[in-house]
Write an enzyme that holds these catalytic residues in place. Sequence first.
Site, PDB file in Angstrom:
ATOM      1  CG  ASP A 281      -1.996   1.128   1.021  1.00  0.00           C
ATOM      2  OD1 ASP A 281      -2.875   0.929   0.159  1.00  0.00           O
ATOM      3  OD2 ASP A 281      -1.896   2.191   1.676  1.00  0.00           O
TER       4      ASP A 281
HETATM    5  N1  LIG Z   1       3.671   3.897 -12.562  1.00  0.00           N
HETATM    6  C1  LIG Z   1       3.588   4.645 -11.431  1.00  0.00           C
HETATM    7  N2  LIG Z   1       2.659   4.306 -10.497  1.00  0.00           N
HETATM    8  C2  LIG Z   1       2.611   5.072  -9.367  1.00  0.00           C
HETATM    9  C3  LIG Z   1       3.459   6.193  -9.144  1.00  0.00           C
HETATM   10  N3  LIG Z   1       3.138   6.729  -7.915  1.00  0.00           N
HETATM   11  C4  LIG Z   1       2.139   5.978  -7.397  1.00  0.00           C
HETATM   12  N4  LIG Z   1       1.832   4.972  -8.268  1.00  0.00           N
HETATM   13  C5  LIG Z   1       0.790   3.944  -8.136  1.00  0.00           C
HETATM   14  C6  LIG Z   1       1.297   2.653  -7.574  1.00  0.00           C
HETATM   15  C7  LIG Z   1       0.027   2.029  -7.051  1.00  0.00           C
HETATM   16  O1  LIG Z   1      -0.612   1.320  -8.102  1.00  0.00           O
HETATM   17  C8  LIG Z   1      -0.803   3.236  -6.649  1.00  0.00           C
HETATM   18  C9  LIG Z   1      -0.821   3.381  -5.137  1.00  0.00           C
HETATM   19  O2  LIG Z   1      -2.110   3.117  -4.675  1.00  0.00           O
HETATM   20  P1  LIG Z   1      -2.438   1.803  -3.794  1.00  0.00           P
HETATM   21  O3  LIG Z   1      -1.293   1.496  -2.904  1.00  0.00           O
HETATM   22  O4  LIG Z   1      -3.782   2.021  -3.218  1.00  0.00           O
HETATM   23  O5  LIG Z   1      -2.457   0.614  -4.871  1.00  0.00           O
HETATM   24  P2  LIG Z   1      -3.567   0.248  -5.951  1.00  0.00           P
HETATM   25  O6  LIG Z   1      -4.896   0.764  -5.569  1.00  0.00           O
HETATM   26  O7  LIG Z   1      -3.024   0.663  -7.301  1.00  0.00           O
HETATM   27  O8  LIG Z   1      -3.552  -1.339  -5.945  1.00  0.00           O
HETATM   28  P3  LIG Z   1      -3.811  -2.278  -4.651  1.00  0.00           P
HETATM   29  O9  LIG Z   1      -4.461  -1.425  -3.590  1.00  0.00           O
HETATM   30  O10 LIG Z   1      -2.457  -2.779  -4.252  1.00  0.00           O
HETATM   31  O11 LIG Z   1      -4.698  -3.366  -5.202  1.00  0.00           O
HETATM   32  O12 LIG Z   1      -0.172   4.394  -7.203  1.00  0.00           O
HETATM   33  C10 LIG Z   1       4.421   6.522 -10.169  1.00  0.00           C
HETATM   34  O13 LIG Z   1       5.193   7.490 -10.064  1.00  0.00           O
HETATM   35  N5  LIG Z   1       4.451   5.722 -11.274  1.00  0.00           N
END
Ligand SMILES: Nc1nc2c(ncn2[C@H]2C[C@H](O)[C@@H](COP(=O)(O)OP(=O)(O)OP(=O)(O)O)O2)c(=O)[nH]1
Length: 197
Positions: A74
């Site tokens: 996270d």
């Molecule tokens: N490609 C890229 N992604 C980034 C960057 N900064 C943040 N992120 C993305 C990575 C994660 O997918 C997201 C962070 O949000 P979360 O931790 O809530 O994850 P997410 O909702 O994507 O998936 P999850 O909760 O693990 O199922 O932001 C960046 O500079 N480049």
Amino acid sequence: MQIILASASETRLALLSAAGLQVTALPARIDEESMRAALEAEEASPLDIADALAEAKARKLAERHREALVIGCDQVLAFQRQVWGKPETPEAARRQLRALRGQTHRLLSAVVLYEAARPVWRHVGEVRLTMRDFSDDWLEGYLARNWDSVKSSVGGYKLEEEGVRLFTDVEGDYFTVLGLPLLPLLTYLGQRGFIPT
Ligand SMILES: Nc1nc2c(ncn2[C@H]2C[C@H](O)[C@@H](COP(=O)(O)OP(=O)(O)OP(=O)(O)O)O2)c(=O)[nH]1
């Protein structure tokens, strides 16, 4: 041993796959918003919030896949005693980026590893990012060009894309900005013999 990434993040899966790991990505589908709100109500630190959410995702899938190694992650944005998740709309991203303009904020990326349905390792990486004083006009163009890509990013930017133009300084690990403290994770997996060294 099967490695499961308890995440819907394409970025995290791409990082692990590019490192040569065979990983199965399964979304954990926990209610992050209410968990984050409850933790904030208890005045939990941004680090503890990221760690708790990462653990909740890993635990949920580890209970269903007891024989696998499960990675939960996270990332939160910390700014002036506030903790932000992903902006839901372009308007929310505009407000967030205007607030961060000319300021320094922190990204905290937590990872928790479950083996045989028990937590065996955890790490939180932290990066300090300083934004330049960009113009409102430039921001409008940035959002128009990048919203589709950055709507999946906690800061409303992707450092490896045009989002780099928001910054004057990034202090910390590149992979931690992208959402995964990759190097400590790979070191641990190697030390335990889960991946070849
Ligand atoms: N490609 C890229 N992604 C980034 C960057 N900064 C943040 N992120 C993305 C990575 C994660 O997918 C997201 C962070 O949000 P979360 O931790 O809530 O994850 P997410 O909702 O994507 O998936 P999850 O909760 O693990 O199922 O932001 C960046 O500079 N480049």
